[in-house]
Design an enzyme around this catalytic site. Sequence first.
Site, PDB file in Angstrom:
ATOM      1  N   SER A 153       0.839  -1.190   0.000  1.00 27.56           N
ATOM      2  CA  SER A 153       0.000   0.000   0.000  1.00 27.56           C
ATOM      3  C   SER A 153       0.888   1.259   0.000  1.00 27.56           C
ATOM      4  O   SER A 153       1.797   1.360  -0.827  1.00 27.56           O
ATOM      5  CB  SER A 153      -0.952  -0.054   1.200  1.00 27.56           C
ATOM      6  OG  SER A 153      -1.976   0.891   1.063  1.00 27.56           O
ATOM      7  N   ASP A 309      -8.828  -6.628  -4.454  1.00 22.28           N
ATOM      8  CA  ASP A 309      -8.492  -5.273  -3.991  1.00 22.28           C
ATOM      9  C   ASP A 309      -9.160  -4.242  -4.892  1.00 22.28           C
ATOM     10  O   ASP A 309      -8.761  -4.065  -6.041  1.00 22.28           O
ATOM     11  CB  ASP A 309      -6.962  -5.118  -4.006  1.00 22.28           C
ATOM     12  CG  ASP A 309      -6.474  -3.811  -3.387  1.00 22.28           C
ATOM     13  OD1 ASP A 309      -7.277  -2.862  -3.261  1.00 22.28           O
ATOM     14  OD2 ASP A 309      -5.281  -3.748  -3.042  1.00 22.28           O
ATOM     15  N   HIS A 337      -8.216  -5.077  -0.215  1.00 23.27           N
ATOM     16  CA  HIS A 337      -6.907  -4.441   0.001  1.00 23.27           C
ATOM     17  C   HIS A 337      -6.261  -4.887   1.318  1.00 23.27           C
ATOM     18  O   HIS A 337      -5.057  -5.136   1.361  1.00 23.27           O
ATOM     19  CB  HIS A 337      -7.100  -2.922  -0.023  1.00 23.27           C
ATOM     20  CG  HIS A 337      -5.833  -2.151   0.142  1.00 23.27           C
ATOM     21  ND1 HIS A 337      -4.791  -2.238  -0.753  1.00 23.27           N
ATOM     22  CD2 HIS A 337      -5.425  -1.285   1.114  1.00 23.27           C
ATOM     23  CE1 HIS A 337      -3.800  -1.454  -0.347  1.00 23.27           C
ATOM     24  NE2 HIS A 337      -4.164  -0.873   0.785  1.00 23.27           N
TER      25      HIS A 337
HETATM   26  N1  HSE Z   1      -5.389  -0.747   7.115  1.00 19.08           N
HETATM   27  C1  HSE Z   1      -4.325  -0.104   6.393  1.00 19.08           C
HETATM   28  C2  HSE Z   1      -4.804   0.123   5.011  1.00 19.08           C
HETATM   29  C3  HSE Z   1      -4.050   1.120   4.206  1.00 19.08           C
HETATM   30  O1  HSE Z   1      -3.271   0.436   3.299  1.00 19.08           O
HETATM   31  C4  HSE Z   1      -3.908   1.155   7.103  1.00 19.08           C
HETATM   32  O2  HSE Z   1      -4.700   1.694   7.835  1.00 19.08           O
HETATM   33  O3  HSE Z   1      -2.772   1.583   6.959  1.00 19.08           O
END
Ligand code: HSE
Length: 356
Positions: A153, A309, A337
């Site tokens: 991410s 995702d 995701h």
């Molecule tokens: N759950 C993750 C998702 C973001 O990629 C976060 O809060 O960083």
Amino acid sequence: MGGWAEGDPVGDRVFLDLPAFRPERGGVLPSVRVAYETWGTLAPDASNAVLVEHALTGDSHVAGPAGPGHPTPGWWDGLVGPGAPLDTDRFFVVCANVLGGCQGTTGPSSLTPDGGRWGSRFPEITVGDQVRVEAALADALGISRWACVVGGSMGGMRALEWAVAVPDRVARLLFLASGAVATADQIGTQTTQQAAIRADPRWAGGDYDPADPPVAGLGVARRIAHLTYRSALELDARFGTRVQDDGRFAVASYLDHHADKLAGRFEAGSYVLLTEAMNSWDVGRDRGGIEAALARVTARSVVAGVDGDRLYPITQQQQVADGLGVPLQVISSPFGHDGFLIETRAVGALLRDLLA
Ligand SMILES: N[C@@H](CCO)C(=O)O
Ligand SMILES: CC(=O)SCCNC(=O)CCNC(=O)[C@H](O)C(C)(C)COP(=O)(O)OP(=O)(O)OC[C@H]1O[C@@H](n2cnc3c(N)ncnc32)[C@H](O)[C@@H]1OP(=O)(O)O
């Protein structure tokens, strides 16, 4: 699969103070403090160092229980430790809280030299700036080349930026559930989250009272974000139309819970700043485009995505895999995701292959 266990050696969070830093879009931070944790032992030639990059609301605490400075338990707990995929008998694992964050590294809630909080005065930052600060940390630790840089991410953005900006400093790369450039969908959902925070009167233009922060706005932002982190099918299977005894839809109660948890552990100022850094992400900017940027990478690379995702669709990882000339690895997960955080067995297998 191994991983951290009670009694295993874990690094406490430590701090590095860096001199003045000039973000690429202007302004100056007279000093930058970086909070980081390490696991394992650095080899005398510093050849065994692995950098783990956390996502938007993560922090340096990859593994181990919650504690002071670590509001949540390790977010990839099973992946780091003796015998784990990031095997601390072999590797020296490093994770730093990102520039602009709120878990020890300098960010909008940090104090300025005049004693006030940065708040709205904090300069705009980019993923490139965040990686330049991490490069200064690597220099200070005596690490000239990472054995591996790993991230999912927002952490995937920094991992890719490392491999493109300084290819000779990255031997291996795991790029997970991320993209080479922000999409309109990501910018759209993130600016909507920012709007929710800004609509909270407590936001005060970013100069909010730390004793009375804009938790309502941050909570709405998290609800919107959390929906993008999960899949429609999973939510429907879990919650459907169920209404709880307290009258709330079960799914609304679940989102309320995640909103409250984030509002209790995260700064709204960091949330706006970091989502804006993600909005401006484009690894090809000033590098002749994405293809030319990816052509600079010399790291042995694994590129992986989660099939369900909706936020970072698999086409984005396919673009990076094609640019790096490697096959795309697809993690099958109902979670969407968040699969990159939840499917640790699959992520661990990719790491073991890459580090074998
Ligand atoms: N759950 C993750 C998702 C973001 O990629 C976060 O809060 O960083
Ligand atoms: C690298 C990084 O990104 S670090 C940051 C990652 N961590 C976070 O973002 C913390 C927030 N949590 C999450 O994003 C996700 O929960 C994950 C990815 C960490 C874990 O996902 P899952 O294991 O599937 O957890 P899930 O989303 O189902 O949430 C479980 C929580 O919801 C609660 N919950 C479930 N149903 C309901 C409901 N109807 N009403 C209220 N709460 C509910 C559970 O009690 C549990 O609470 P707890 O976390 O306080 O123990």
